[in-house]
Write a protein that holds these residues in place. Sequence first.
Motif: not given
Length: 301
Positions: A151-161, A166-179
């Motif tokens: 889960h991530s959230v975008a930061i407003d560069r002006d207010t730094r909040t 702007a809440l969003f989910d990000l799918e990632v391949v786990a560490p240790g995966t081999r290709f």
Amino acid sequence: MSGLYDAFQRRLHVTGTLVTETGLHIGAATDGLDPTAVDNAVVRLPDGRPYIPGSSLKGVLRSFMERLQNSPGHWLVSPGAPPSECLHNESRKDLVKQFKRQRRSERELAEFVWDHLCPVCRLFGSQEFAGRVLVADLMPLEDRVLLERRHSVAIDRDTRTAAGGALFDLEVVAPGTRFALSILVENPSDAQVRDLMVVLLALSNGEIALGAKTASGLGRVRLVDARIADYGARDVLAAAWGGARPSYSLAEYVRLLGLEAEEPRVSREALQAALAALGPEVTWQQAQAVLREVFGGERGA
């Protein structure tokens, strides 16, 4: 002309395993119809497993070589036009159109393009020239690949909040995966092979990041178990009749090239001119800064 592809002269085949050391995200297009789906999903095969598009890896390898080309010092040894005069630049693309209007032969056009490409474009290609580095899609070696949802959230560069909505989910391949990695290089010169090995060494040392959010810690990958086969047309025929092509580990091949023993070189005149500009008395820090500038980066320290 060795720069063209009208004859099979030499082929380099690099194989190995690319291992993720941190989470990896290479995004796929989503239609947004499923409300439970991840906002930013990874690219997948039809069976649902993630893979790494060859174009993604080729892009970061090219970008790393461009950085070497633009760095001070003699990092690359393969010849070519200066980057500022390369046809890859927007301001130089009209040269090809002008040459075509002169109704020259295809051979003359090919040679004209080759003569006006920088070392990076000669190896990785441009809009006017097919690159000699061919990177296959990297398929997962495991039957089941672990994926994480972050889960991530975008930061407003002006207010730094946190930015509103702007809440969003990000799918990632786990560490240790081999290709599985497979790279073909068509008709490379000795100098181009040397420059490519510098890039592959950086990949094997985990110095090249891949995918999105690399500044946030994602995309750290490492090349392991790399093998290199370097062969010509005669070896292809021998292999067709059951013969074996010799291959080397990356470390063995680098030693064969003599790359490990290379040291940065500059002309005596350039070094004397740089030292003369310091004056009769200098501090060690000033001398060190001049040496770094002359030899290029940390290698001159």
